[in-house]
Design a protein around this motif. Structure first.
Motif, PDB file in Angstrom:
ATOM      1  N   UNK A 137       0.842  -1.192   0.004  1.00 55.19           N
ATOM      2  CA  UNK A 137       0.060  -0.108   0.007  1.00 55.19           C
ATOM      3  C   UNK A 137       0.899   1.591   0.011  1.00 55.19           C
ATOM      4  N   UNK A 138       1.588   1.815  -1.529  1.00 54.86           N
ATOM      5  CA  UNK A 138       2.823   2.721  -1.180  1.00 54.86           C
ATOM      6  C   UNK A 138       1.544   3.708  -0.686  1.00 54.86           C
ATOM      7  N   UNK A 139       0.847   3.933  -1.637  1.00 55.17           N
ATOM      8  CA  UNK A 139      -0.098   5.495  -0.333  1.00 55.17           C
ATOM      9  C   UNK A 139      -0.607   5.650   0.574  1.00 55.17           C
ATOM     10  N   UNK A 150      -4.820   4.820   6.232  1.00 54.65           N
ATOM     11  CA  UNK A 150      -3.363   4.200   6.717  1.00 54.65           C
ATOM     12  C   UNK A 150      -2.718   4.843   6.204  1.00 54.65           C
ATOM     13  N   UNK A 151      -0.942   4.732   7.090  1.00 57.35           N
ATOM     14  CA  UNK A 151      -0.071   5.055   6.325  1.00 57.35           C
ATOM     15  C   UNK A 151       0.443   4.262   4.644  1.00 57.35           C
ATOM     16  N   UNK A 152       1.398   4.486   4.316  1.00 55.62           N
ATOM     17  CA  UNK A 152       1.870   3.502   3.898  1.00 55.62           C
ATOM     18  C   UNK A 152       2.509   1.956   4.362  1.00 55.62           C
ATOM     19  N   UNK A 153       2.316   1.185   3.669  1.00 55.42           N
ATOM     20  CA  UNK A 153       1.993   0.305   4.290  1.00 55.42           C
ATOM     21  C   UNK A 153       2.742  -1.347   3.678  1.00 55.42           C
ATOM     22  N   UNK A 154       3.304  -2.590   3.943  1.00 55.27           N
ATOM     23  CA  UNK A 154       3.404  -2.938   3.590  1.00 55.27           C
ATOM     24  C   UNK A 154       3.689  -4.696   4.607  1.00 55.27           C
TER      25      UNK A 154
END
Length: 583
Positions: free
Chosen positions: A174-176, A193-197
Motif C-alpha cells: 500500500x505505497x500511498x 492508513x500510512x503507507x505499509x507493506x
C-alpha cells in the motif's frame, strides 16, 4: 658616588658580554662545517652507550598517546577498508575475524586478509567464480536499489529482512496508504492508513507457516520500519471518533478502550478481539524468532555438521532433484539412502529393529540457515529375514520448497543402536525456470513409479504430483545407481518438461521426445523411441514423461539414458541424461 659605581659596573658587564660573543663566533668558525654540532641529549647517549638506549617500540604508551594512535587507526580505516568492514561484510564477518582485521597494521595485510576472507567462503574453490561473494553483493545491490530511504537500503528493516530471509512469497503493498478495509482480526471497519507493506512467507523453518512481517512508513518519507503493532499503520488512530471498528460503530465499544488495555497492539475491539489478545504472546515469540536460528532437536548431529573428522563413520548416500512448482519456487526432493548392513538392529519381540536419526540443514552461501529438517527412521525386519536383507537399502525422502539460487546442503545421520555417525555436505544450485526458456526437471531414474490415490495426490513420501517416484540413489563415490537384473525389477524414468511453445491458432504445443538408452562400454544404442505431442492428447506448455523397462532385458553393464526434447514452435532443444548400472 652611587652613579659612578653603577656606570662602572654596567661598562664592565658590557665588555665581558662582547668578549663572550666574539669567543663563541671564533669557536664556530674554527669547527668543520660537515661535523654536526653536539647537543646535551647526544652527549648523554654517547656516555651511556647504544645498549642502554630505550627502544621506541617498547617505550610505554600513556593514555594520551593511545588515544592518538586510535584516532590515527580510525582515520586510516575510514578509507575503503572501513567501508568493507562496516558495510560490505557487516552481516557475515565473525567477531574473531573483525577483531583480527582491526589488529592489522598496513594495507598489504588488509588486502591479503580480504582475499582469504572470500576464499574461505567460496563453495567451489577450484573455479574462478566465487558464487558466495557474487550472491552476497547481488543481495546488497538489490536492497540498496529498492529499499533506500535516507540511508542505504541494506541498513533499513526491509533490506535486512530481505538479506536474511530472501524474497518473500507474496507482498501486499500500500505505497500511498489511504482508505483501508480492516480484516476482522484487526477489528473490521474502515480507516485510513500510512503507507505499509505486508511480506508473507509461506514457511520459515523454526518459526512456522504463514509468517507475516509488517512494515509501516509513519513519516511518509519512504522509511518503512518493521512493527509488531498492526495499529501503527492506522493514520486515524489518534483522531477521536474516526476510523472506528465494527463494534465501535455500533456502540458496543469505545475507541478510548484501545489505549486502556495495556496490550502490545492498539487495535480496536471487534468480533475476533478475544482471539487476537490471546495471540499476543505468539506474535512476540514470532518477532523474536525472526532474529534467531532455528531450534535443533538432535544437537549432537548439528554439531557433527560443523565437525571435520569422524571416527568409524556411518556410510550413506544422498541425492537431490529439482521440480518446478511456480516461476519462483522449486521443489527440491532430498533422498537419503542407507544399506541395512550399516544399521545396527536390536531384537524386540522377534522383530529386528534399526533406528536412525537424521538431521539436515540448508543454508545460503552467507551461512544463513534457510531450512532444517530432522526425523527418526525405524526399519523393522523379521529376525529370520535379516541376513537376506543385509544388502537392501532403507530410503528417507524430504521435499523442500526453495527459491532459485545456490545453497549448501548438510546432512548428518546417527545409528542410534550402534552409536555411529556420518556427515555429508554439498553445494546445490536450484535452477531458475524462466518463462520463455525450454527447461526440464531432474531426470529421475527410479526403482518405484506408480500413480497414487486421489486423496494422496501431492502428499506423502516420494509423491510428486499424482505419481509416487522413488529414486535409486547412487553411491557417494560418484558411481551410478545400481539395479539388479531381476525379472521383478523395473527401471523407471520420470521427467517433466516446462515452457513448451503453444501455437496461437490451435493453442497446443508441438514437440518431439526422443529416448535413447546406450551401453557406455560399447556405445551401442539399446533402446530408441520417438514420441510426439500429437499423440499425447490434450496437454499444455508442461508435460510429464514416464517410461519403464524391465531390468532383465538389459545385460550387465553401465548405461546412459538421454531424453532429447525438441520444441517445434520455439525452436529450442534440451537433452538431459542420467547414468545407471545393471548387475
Amino acid at each position: 658616588m652611587f652613579r659612578v659605581a653603577s656606570f662602572q659596573t654596567f661598562l664592565r658587564v658590557l665588555i665581558i658580554g662582547s668578549l663572550s660573543v666574539l669567543a663563541s663566533n671564533a669557536v664556530a668558525q674554527d669547527q668543520p662545517k660537515d661535523q654536526p654540532q653536539s647537543n646535551p641529549d647526544q652527549k648523554t647517549a654517547e656516555k651511556t652507550g647504544p645498549q642502554d638506549a630505550v627502544d621506541p617500540l617498547k617505550r610505554p604508551t600513556d593514555d594520551k598517546q593511545r588515544k592518538k594512535n586510535a584516532k590515527a587507526l580510525k582515520q586510516e580505516l575510514s578509507k575503503p577498508y572501513k567501508k568493507w568492514l562496516d558495510e560490505d561484510v557487516s552481516y557475515i564477518i565473525t567477531d574473531e575475524e573483525r577483531a583480527a582485521f582491526r589488529q592489522l597494521s598496513n594495507d598489504e595485510e588488509r588486502d591479503n586478509f580480504i582475499e582469504a576472507f572470500w576464499q574461505r567462503r567460496d563453495p567451489t574453490p577450484d573455479t574462478e567464480e566465487n558464487e558466495y561473494k557474487e550472491e552476497h553483493y547481488q543481495r546488497i545491490a538489490y536492497a540498496n536499489e529498492h529499499f533506500a530511504a535516507g540511508v542505504p537500503g541494506w541498513k533499513t528493516d526491509r533490506g535486512r529482512i530481505y538479506i536474511v530471509f530472501g524474497k518473500p512469497d507474496e507482498i501486499e503493498s500500500h505505497p500511498a496508504g489511504g482508505s483501508y478495509e480492516r480484516p476482522m482480526d484487526e477489528g473490521g471497519g474502515q480507516t485510513s492508513t500510512f503507507p505499509f507493506e505486508d511480506w508473507r512467507y509461506r514457511y520459515i523453518d523454526g518459526i512456522g507457516q504463514e509468517v507475516i512481517v509488517e512494515f509501516v512508513d509513519t513519516c511518509m518519507c519512504g522509511e518503512y520500519h518493521m512493527t509488531m503493532d498492526r495499529s501503527e499503520k492506522d493514520a486515524l488512530l489518534m483522531t477521536p471518533n474516526a476510523g472506528l471498528t465494527m463494534w465501535e460503530q455500533t456502540g458496543m465499544a469505545n475507541k478510548s478502550q484501545r489505549f486502556a488495555g495495556g496490550g502490545m497492539e492498539r487495535l480496536g475491539l471487534g468480533p475476533q478481539s478475544t482471539m487476537q489478545q490471546a495471540k499476543q504472546f505468539d506474535r512476540l515469540e514470532q518477532f523474536a524468532k525472526l532474529q534467531q536460528a532455528p531450534k535443533i532437536k538432535f544437537t549432537d548431529l548439528a554439531e557433527e555438521v560443523n565437525s571435520k573428522v569422524i571416527l568409524n563413520p556411518m556410510p550413506f548416500d544422498v541425492r537431490s532433484d529439482f521440480v518446478k512448482v511456480t516461476s519462483d519456487t522449486v521443489l527440491v526432493p532430498v533422498t537419503i539412502q542407507m544399506k541395512n548392513r550399516d544399521i545396527t538392529f536390536l531384537n524386540k519381540e522377534g522383530v529386528q529393529r534399526g533406528t536412525v536419526n537424521i538431521y539436515g540443514k540448508l543454508s545460503t552461501l552467507t551461512n544463513k540457515i534457510v531450512q532444517t529438517f530432522e526425523d527418526t527412521v525405524q526399519v523393522d525386519v523379521p529376525a529370520e529375514l535379516l541376513p537376506r536383507t543385509a544388502e537392501n537399502a532403507s530410503v528417507y525422502w524430504k521435499a523442500l520448497p526453495l527459491r532459485p539460487g545456490r545453497y549448501k546442503l548438510y546432512v548428518a545421520v546417527k545409528d542410534v543402536n550402534g552409536d555411529r555417525k556420518g556427515i555429508w555436505s554439498r553445494s546445490i544450485l536450484v535452477p531458475e525456470y524462466l518463462e520463455d526458456k525450454l527447461a526440464t526437471s531432474s531426470l529421475i531414474v527410479a526403482d518405484q513409479m506408480e500413480p497414487v490415490p486421489t486423496k494422496a495426490i501431492g502428499s506423502g513420501s516420494f509423491v510428486i504430483g499424482t505419481t509416487k517416484v522413488r529414486p535409486r540413489v547412487g553411491p557417494a563415490d560418484g558411481k551410478p545407481a545400481v539395479f539388479k537384473r531381476d525379472k521383478d525389477q523395473s527401471l523407471n524414468f520420470w521427467m517433466q518438461v516446462y515452457n513448451l511453445g503453444v501455437d496461437e491458432k490451435t493453442h497446443k504445443p508441438s514437440a518431439t521426445f526422443e529416448y535413447d538408452i546406450t551401453n557406455i562400454a560399447t556405445n551401442k544404442a539399446i533402446v530408441q523411441k520417438l514420441e510426439s505431442t500429437d499423440t499425447m492428447g490434450n496437454i499444455g506448455d508442461q508435460v510429464t514423461l514416464q517410461k519403464s523397462i524391465k531390468a532383465a532385458n538389459l545385460q550387465p553393464g553401465i548405461y546412459k539414458i538421454q531424453i532429447k526434447v525438441s520444441d517445434n514452435i520455439s525452436k529450442q532443444t534440451v537433452d538431459p541424461s542420467a547414468v545407471f548400472a545393471v548387475e
